[in-house]
Write a protein that holds these residues in place. Structure first.
Motif, PDB file in Angstrom:
ATOM      1  N   VAL A 164     -24.522 -64.895   8.765  1.00 58.98           N
ATOM      2  CA  VAL A 164     -23.699 -65.963   9.324  1.00 58.98           C
ATOM      3  C   VAL A 164     -22.223 -65.622   9.156  1.00 58.98           C
ATOM      4  O   VAL A 164     -21.408 -65.880  10.056  1.00 58.98           O
ATOM      5  N   ALA A 165     -21.870 -65.009   8.035  1.00 59.50           N
ATOM      6  CA  ALA A 165     -20.467 -64.624   7.804  1.00 59.50           C
ATOM      7  C   ALA A 165     -20.000 -63.615   8.857  1.00 59.50           C
ATOM      8  O   ALA A 165     -18.870 -63.696   9.355  1.00 59.50           O
ATOM      9  N   ARG A 166     -20.857 -62.663   9.223  1.00 66.70           N
ATOM     10  CA  ARG A 166     -20.486 -61.671  10.238  1.00 66.70           C
ATOM     11  C   ARG A 166     -20.415 -62.314  11.622  1.00 66.70           C
ATOM     12  O   ARG A 166     -19.575 -61.949  12.445  1.00 66.70           O
ATOM     13  N   PHE A 222     -20.780 -54.776  22.687  1.00 64.59           N
ATOM     14  CA  PHE A 222     -21.882 -53.836  22.543  1.00 64.59           C
ATOM     15  C   PHE A 222     -22.340 -53.841  21.096  1.00 64.59           C
ATOM     16  O   PHE A 222     -21.571 -54.164  20.192  1.00 64.59           O
ATOM     17  N   VAL A 223     -23.585 -53.461  20.873  1.00 60.49           N
ATOM     18  CA  VAL A 223     -24.134 -53.391  19.520  1.00 60.49           C
ATOM     19  C   VAL A 223     -24.865 -52.054  19.371  1.00 60.49           C
ATOM     20  O   VAL A 223     -25.425 -51.526  20.340  1.00 60.49           O
ATOM     21  N   ASP A 224     -24.831 -51.496  18.149  1.00 62.23           N
ATOM     22  CA  ASP A 224     -25.553 -50.246  17.889  1.00 62.23           C
ATOM     23  C   ASP A 224     -26.557 -50.394  16.759  1.00 62.23           C
ATOM     24  O   ASP A 224     -27.139 -49.431  16.319  1.00 62.23           O
ATOM     25  N   ILE A 282     -20.808 -54.331  15.789  1.00 61.94           N
ATOM     26  CA  ILE A 282     -20.543 -54.893  17.114  1.00 61.94           C
ATOM     27  C   ILE A 282     -19.217 -54.316  17.584  1.00 61.94           C
ATOM     28  O   ILE A 282     -18.244 -54.272  16.833  1.00 61.94           O
ATOM     29  N   TYR A 283     -19.205 -53.867  18.820  1.00 64.04           N
ATOM     30  CA  TYR A 283     -18.016 -53.234  19.394  1.00 64.04           C
ATOM     31  C   TYR A 283     -17.564 -54.010  20.615  1.00 64.04           C
ATOM     32  O   TYR A 283     -18.369 -54.589  21.327  1.00 64.04           O
ATOM     33  N   ALA A 284     -16.261 -53.984  20.840  1.00 62.87           N
ATOM     34  CA  ALA A 284     -15.669 -54.598  22.028  1.00 62.87           C
ATOM     35  C   ALA A 284     -14.978 -53.496  22.821  1.00 62.87           C
ATOM     36  O   ALA A 284     -14.254 -52.680  22.261  1.00 62.87           O
ATOM     37  N   ARG A 285     -15.226 -53.467  24.125  1.00 61.08           N
ATOM     38  CA  ARG A 285     -14.547 -52.527  25.016  1.00 61.08           C
ATOM     39  C   ARG A 285     -13.657 -53.330  25.942  1.00 61.08           C
ATOM     40  O   ARG A 285     -14.119 -54.252  26.603  1.00 61.08           O
ATOM     41  N   ASN A 286     -12.370 -52.984  25.965  1.00 60.38           N
ATOM     42  CA  ASN A 286     -11.446 -53.725  26.820  1.00 60.38           C
ATOM     43  C   ASN A 286     -11.388 -53.101  28.219  1.00 60.38           C
ATOM     44  O   ASN A 286     -12.058 -52.104  28.498  1.00 60.38           O
ATOM     45  N   PHE A 330     -13.401 -50.978  20.161  1.00 59.52           N
ATOM     46  CA  PHE A 330     -12.985 -51.516  18.865  1.00 59.52           C
ATOM     47  C   PHE A 330     -14.208 -51.937  18.073  1.00 59.52           C
ATOM     48  O   PHE A 330     -15.140 -52.508  18.635  1.00 59.52           O
ATOM     49  N   ASN A 331     -14.204 -51.684  16.761  1.00 59.93           N
ATOM     50  CA  ASN A 331     -15.241 -52.203  15.886  1.00 59.93           C
ATOM     51  C   ASN A 331     -14.816 -53.624  15.513  1.00 59.93           C
ATOM     52  O   ASN A 331     -13.889 -53.817  14.732  1.00 59.93           O
TER      53      ASN A 331
END
Length: 166
Positions: free
Chosen positions: A72-74, A103-105, A109-113, A119-120
């Protein structure tokens, strides 16, 4: 799935796999507050919380992350970073209509702009990552309805050995 104007917490629980108690706790902790909060009635009871279709889709993603082991914290950190750093909400990041896509690996979790920077989100959302090669295996986060659990009619539930549990 037929879209409605508002979904009750029971409907959301059935579609996401989250429990009604989880949804209540998330609302109390201000992690995920529904559009229509529960309130006391004149008869002394309480109304049911109501969620919009966009909130339902966001909760489907959050439920998927919980099943994958994200705490939940994440999840709170993800929602905070999306709001403060990327100025967007989860819905826009999962449906491709916003400034970032998620995205997730597995554990991150990563964000692509729009520029293609990655970005992580949970560890260092302000620093773009240097990606070398094409071996990066990321899966885009999307809203998925939780498959309903099915049990055969007229049969008692059994454990792995075939013994009845009822």
């Amino acid at each position: 799935m037929r879209l409605k104007t508002l979904y009750s917490s029971r409907e959301v629980a059935a579609l996401t796999g989250l429990t009604a108690r989880q949804l209540q706790w998330w609302a109390q902790q201000r992690l995920f507050v529904p559009s229509v909060a529960s309130h006391k009635t004149d008869a002394g009871g309480f109304t049911e919380r109501r969620y919009t279709p966009i909130e339902l889709l966001e909760l489907m993603v959050l439920a998927d992350l919980r099943r994958r082991g994200f705490t939940v914290a994440r999840i709170r950190r993800l929602l905070d970073v999306l709001r403060t750093r990327f100025k967007t909400r989860l819905y826009d990041a999962i449906e491709g209509g916003g400034a970032v896509r998620l995205f997730v690996d597995g554990d991150s979790i990563y964000a692509r702009n729009d520029k293609g920077d990655l970005f992580n989100v949970l560890d260092n959302p302000s620093q773009p990552l240097l990606v070398v090669g094409d071996d990066v295996r990321l899966r885009q986060l999307i809203a998925r309805e939780r498959p309903a659990r099915r049990r055969a009619k007229g049969t008692a539930a059994t454990d792995k050995r075939g013994a009845s549990r009822t």
